[in-house]
Design a protein around this motif. Structure first.
Motif, PDB file in Angstrom:
ATOM      1  N   HIS A   1       0.804  -1.160   0.100  1.00  0.00           N
ATOM      2  CA  HIS A   1      -0.088  -0.031   0.027  1.00  0.00           C
ATOM      3  C   HIS A   1       0.886   1.278  -0.121  1.00  0.00           C
ATOM      4  CE1 HIS A   1      -3.145  -2.768   0.708  1.00  0.00           C
ATOM      5  NE2 HIS A   1      -3.534  -1.978   1.745  1.00  0.00           N
TER       6      HIS A   1
ATOM      7  N   GLY B   1      -9.812   0.365   7.128  1.00  0.00           N
ATOM      8  CA  GLY B   1      -8.836  -0.340   6.498  1.00  0.00           C
ATOM      9  C   GLY B   1      -7.400  -0.057   6.738  1.00  0.00           C
ATOM     10  N   CYS B   2      -6.100  -0.759   6.124  1.00  0.00           N
ATOM     11  CA  CYS B   2      -5.014  -0.559   6.557  1.00  0.00           C
ATOM     12  C   CYS B   2      -4.430   0.949   6.010  1.00  0.00           C
ATOM     13  CB  CYS B   2      -3.982  -1.493   5.858  1.00  0.00           C
ATOM     14  SG  CYS B   2      -4.126  -3.166   6.644  1.00  0.00           S
TER      15      CYS B   2
ATOM     16  N   PHE C   1     -17.692   1.908   5.891  1.00  0.00           N
ATOM     17  CA  PHE C   1     -17.599   1.254   4.771  1.00  0.00           C
ATOM     18  C   PHE C   1     -18.763   1.241   3.813  1.00  0.00           C
ATOM     19  CE2 PHE C   1     -14.957  -1.789   7.187  1.00  0.00           C
ATOM     20  CZ  PHE C   1     -13.933  -2.222   6.278  1.00  0.00           C
ATOM     21  N   GLN C   2     -19.927   1.187   4.262  1.00  0.00           N
ATOM     22  CA  GLN C   2     -21.182   1.255   3.439  1.00  0.00           C
ATOM     23  C   GLN C   2     -21.372   2.572   2.775  1.00  0.00           C
ATOM     24  OE1 GLN C   2     -20.822   0.194   6.252  1.00  0.00           O
ATOM     25  NE2 GLN C   2     -21.945  -1.497   6.914  1.00  0.00           N
TER      26      GLN C   2
ATOM     27  N   GLY D   1      -9.357  -0.812   0.448  1.00  0.00           N
ATOM     28  CA  GLY D   1      -8.898  -2.151   0.345  1.00  0.00           C
ATOM     29  C   GLY D   1      -9.880  -3.145  -0.396  1.00  0.00           C
ATOM     30  N   ASP D   2      -9.612  -4.437  -0.340  1.00  0.00           N
ATOM     31  CA  ASP D   2     -10.514  -5.322  -1.243  1.00  0.00           C
ATOM     32  C   ASP D   2     -11.705  -5.619  -0.313  1.00  0.00           C
ATOM     33  OD1 ASP D   2      -7.864  -6.444   0.024  1.00  0.00           O
ATOM     34  OD2 ASP D   2      -9.287  -8.279   0.179  1.00  0.00           O
ATOM     35  N   GLY D   3     -11.739  -5.619   1.194  1.00  0.00           N
ATOM     36  CA  GLY D   3     -12.790  -5.684   1.609  1.00  0.00           C
ATOM     37  C   GLY D   3     -13.916  -4.719   1.409  1.00  0.00           C
ATOM     38  N   GLY D   4     -13.271  -3.429   1.360  1.00  0.00           N
ATOM     39  CA  GLY D   4     -14.088  -1.974   1.372  1.00  0.00           C
ATOM     40  C   GLY D   4     -14.710  -2.276  -0.099  1.00  0.00           C
TER      41      GLY D   4
ATOM     42  N   ASN E   1      -5.075  -6.536  -1.130  1.00  0.00           N
ATOM     43  CA  ASN E   1      -4.043  -7.501  -0.315  1.00  0.00           C
ATOM     44  C   ASN E   1      -4.682  -8.710   0.218  1.00  0.00           C
ATOM     45  OD1 ASN E   1      -5.583  -6.835   1.910  1.00  0.00           O
ATOM     46  ND2 ASN E   1      -4.103  -5.318   2.657  1.00  0.00           N
TER      47      ASN E   1
ATOM     48  N   ALA F   1      -7.190  -9.839   1.669  1.00  0.00           N
ATOM     49  CA  ALA F   1      -7.882 -10.181   3.075  1.00  0.00           C
ATOM     50  C   ALA F   1      -8.130  -8.937   3.865  1.00  0.00           C
ATOM     51  CB  ALA F   1      -7.080 -11.021   3.992  1.00  0.00           C
ATOM     52  N   TYR F   2      -8.574  -9.114   5.146  1.00  0.00           N
ATOM     53  CA  TYR F   2      -9.115  -7.854   5.876  1.00  0.00           C
ATOM     54  C   TYR F   2      -7.922  -7.756   6.728  1.00  0.00           C
ATOM     55  CZ  TYR F   2     -14.033  -8.834   4.770  1.00  0.00           C
ATOM     56  OH  TYR F   2     -15.322  -8.906   3.936  1.00  0.00           O
ATOM     57  N   MET F   3      -6.797  -7.165   6.353  1.00  0.00           N
ATOM     58  CA  MET F   3      -5.455  -7.226   6.931  1.00  0.00           C
ATOM     59  C   MET F   3      -5.647  -6.017   8.278  1.00  0.00           C
ATOM     60  SD  MET F   3      -4.028  -9.519   5.596  1.00  0.00           S
ATOM     61  CE  MET F   3      -3.792 -10.214   3.997  1.00  0.00           C
ATOM     62  N   ASN F   4      -6.453  -5.275   8.004  1.00  0.00           N
ATOM     63  CA  ASN F   4      -6.273  -4.485   9.274  1.00  0.00           C
ATOM     64  C   ASN F   4      -6.909  -4.872  10.550  1.00  0.00           C
ATOM     65  OD1 ASN F   4      -8.126  -1.503  10.150  1.00  0.00           O
ATOM     66  ND2 ASN F   4      -5.849  -1.697  10.157  1.00  0.00           N
ATOM     67  N   THR F   5      -7.753  -6.046  10.088  1.00  0.00           N
ATOM     68  CA  THR F   5      -8.326  -6.521  11.811  1.00  0.00           C
ATOM     69  C   THR F   5      -7.832  -7.858  11.985  1.00  0.00           C
ATOM     70  OG1 THR F   5     -10.380  -6.928   9.954  1.00  0.00           O
ATOM     71  CG2 THR F   5     -10.397  -5.083  11.703  1.00  0.00           C
TER      72      THR F   5
HETATM   73  C1  LIG Z   1     -19.450  -2.585   8.852  1.00  0.00           C
HETATM   74  C2  LIG Z   1     -17.934  -3.092   9.300  1.00  0.00           C
HETATM   75  N1  LIG Z   1     -17.689  -4.318   9.443  1.00  0.00           N
HETATM   76  C3  LIG Z   1     -16.307  -4.567   9.860  1.00  0.00           C
HETATM   77  C4  LIG Z   1     -15.760  -3.414  10.229  1.00  0.00           C
HETATM   78  C5  LIG Z   1     -14.352  -3.913  10.975  1.00  0.00           C
HETATM   79  N2  LIG Z   1     -13.242  -3.600  10.041  1.00  0.00           N
HETATM   80  C6  LIG Z   1     -12.547  -2.623  10.012  1.00  0.00           C
HETATM   81  S1  LIG Z   1     -11.190  -2.533   8.802  1.00  0.00           S
HETATM   82  C7  LIG Z   1     -11.731  -4.031   8.288  1.00  0.00           C
HETATM   83  C8  LIG Z   1     -10.898  -4.770   7.310  1.00  0.00           C
HETATM   84  C9  LIG Z   1     -10.588  -4.024   6.035  1.00  0.00           C
HETATM   85  O1  LIG Z   1     -10.163  -4.682   4.957  1.00  0.00           O
HETATM   86  P1  LIG Z   1      -9.859  -4.476   3.614  1.00  0.00           P
HETATM   87  O2  LIG Z   1     -10.943  -3.095   2.976  1.00  0.00           O
HETATM   88  O3  LIG Z   1      -9.544  -5.489   2.708  1.00  0.00           O
HETATM   89  O4  LIG Z   1      -8.403  -3.487   3.887  1.00  0.00           O
HETATM   90  P2  LIG Z   1      -6.999  -3.801   4.472  1.00  0.00           P
HETATM   91  O5  LIG Z   1      -6.996  -3.327   5.799  1.00  0.00           O
HETATM   92  O6  LIG Z   1      -6.662  -5.068   3.939  1.00  0.00           O
HETATM   93  O7  LIG Z   1      -6.021  -2.826   3.422  1.00  0.00           O
HETATM   94  C10 LIG Z   1     -12.835  -4.265   8.916  1.00  0.00           C
HETATM   95  C11 LIG Z   1     -13.356  -5.894   8.621  1.00  0.00           C
HETATM   96  C12 LIG Z   1     -16.090  -2.218  10.332  1.00  0.00           C
HETATM   97  N3  LIG Z   1     -15.193  -1.253  10.697  1.00  0.00           N
HETATM   98  N4  LIG Z   1     -17.296  -1.835   9.668  1.00  0.00           N
END
Ligand SMILES: Cc1ncc(C[n+]2csc(CCOP(=O)(O)OP(=O)(O)O)c2C)c(N)n1
Length: 299
Positions: free
Chosen positions: A28, A50-51, A69-70, A98-101, A127, A129-133
């Motif tokens: 990143h 996220g990270c 996120f939403q 991130g990819d989770g987002g 990356n 996965a949800y790396m930040n958590t």
């Molecule tokens: C609705 C909601 N679900 C879960 C979380 C907890 N959460 C915070 S950061 C994160 C992971 C983000 O992952 P990603 O988008 O892939 O980014 P990365 O950190 O891997 O770069 C999660 C699950 C949150 N903040 N809000």
């Protein structure tokens, strides 16, 4: 429209401040530094959890805001439309997430914004996965990868399914620009942003960002790991401009997937059969992409 420039000019003027909080070797960081220079200072960034937000946002001395996120794509839509109403047409509006987002928690609002063809640039630093958590699997995690929620053990071989094909999902929204990129090929990444940033409408770049902590490799190897992923065809580089696909990097011969996967601890458990399955999937995908190259996608 012309093709992206092959060797873009990458400014030597740094925007990102030094001393970020990301892990050593975090992909990143490489993306952020080059993206900031490419968009320049006349840019507003948004992030969602996220990270990137946690480790990099304080190093960016520009407009930076964030939300849930939403709400990410809705916030971005609001900023874009407000700027347009005020007559400010030359400010870049960029999400850096991130990819989770992108693939999971922010997907619904992002899909709606894509369908409305909102005028912003969404950068997804993937990356896997949800790396930040703590490294839980995401919808973009590849098959067999070990994450904290897809362990390997007597009854588990890592993640059970292949990751979502994000660029094709968004291409199917009929948006003007979608592309893939990698920290292993910064010229390609910068060239794509340079080319697409002035296109009016929805733009998404899906950038593979190796994570030494989550993938399990030495932090000095980030760029090498990224290059092996593109050279093996696991992470093909292309763009889809107005629905037409163009491969932007065509290795004469693909390296074996084992060469790319073996250096990553998350794939260390793979058997020969599993590696063969991976190899076949990648070969088929590459063959399909070569057939699609230069042609409109049937979406
Ligand atoms: C609705 C909601 N679900 C879960 C979380 C907890 N959460 C915070 S950061 C994160 C992971 C983000 O992952 P990603 O988008 O892939 O980014 P990365 O950190 O891997 O770069 C999660 C699950 C949150 N903040 N809000």
């Amino acid at each position: 429209m012309s093709k992206p420039i092959a060797t873009p000019y990458i400014s030597t003027e740094e925007i990102m401040l030094p001393g970020h909080l990301a892990c050593q070797g975090c992909g990143h960081g490489i993306i952020a530094r080059n993206v900031m220079k490419t968009f320049g200072k006349n840019t507003v960034y948004i992030s969602i959890p996220g990270c990137i937000w946690i480790t990099l946002s304080r190093n960016i001395p520009l407009y930076w805001t964030g939300t849930t996120f939403q709400g990410g794509a809705a916030l971005l839509s609001g900023i874009t439309n407000a700027l347009e109403i005020k007559g400010n047409t030359d400010m870049n509006v960029v999400a850096f997430v991130g990819d989770g987002g992108t693939a999971d928690i922010g997907m619904q609002g992002l899909s709606a914004a894509a369908e409305r063809n909102e005028n912003f640039f969404w950068l997804c630093a993937d990356n896997h996965a949800y790396m930040n958590t703590g490294g839980q699997r995401s919808g973009a995690t590849p098959k067999y990868a070990v994450t904290t929620t897809t362990p390997v053990g007597a009854k588990s071989r890592g993640k059970k399914t292949w990751g979502k094909n994000l660029s094709f999902i968004f291409a199917a929204h009929h948006v003007p620009y979608v592309g893939t990129a990698s920290v292993g090929n910064v010229n390609d990444m910068v060239g794509k942003i340079e080319y697409a940033k002035d296109i009016k409408g929805f733009k998404l770049l899906h950038i593979q960002s190796p994570c030494p902590t989550g993938w399990g490799f030495d932090p000095s190897q980030t760029v090498k790991v990224a290059k092996l992923m593109t050279d093996s065809g696991i992470w093909p580089l292309y763009e889809i401009v107005d629905g037409v696909l163009h491969l932007s990097y065509k290795p004469k011969e693909l390296k074996p997937v084992s060469e790319a996967l073996k250096p990553q601890r998350r794939f260390r458990h793979l058997t020969d059969d599993e590696l063969n399955e991976y190899e076949e999937m990648v070969a088929k995908n590459w063959e399909d992409l070569l057939k699609m190259d230069g042609k409109p996608l049937p979406v």
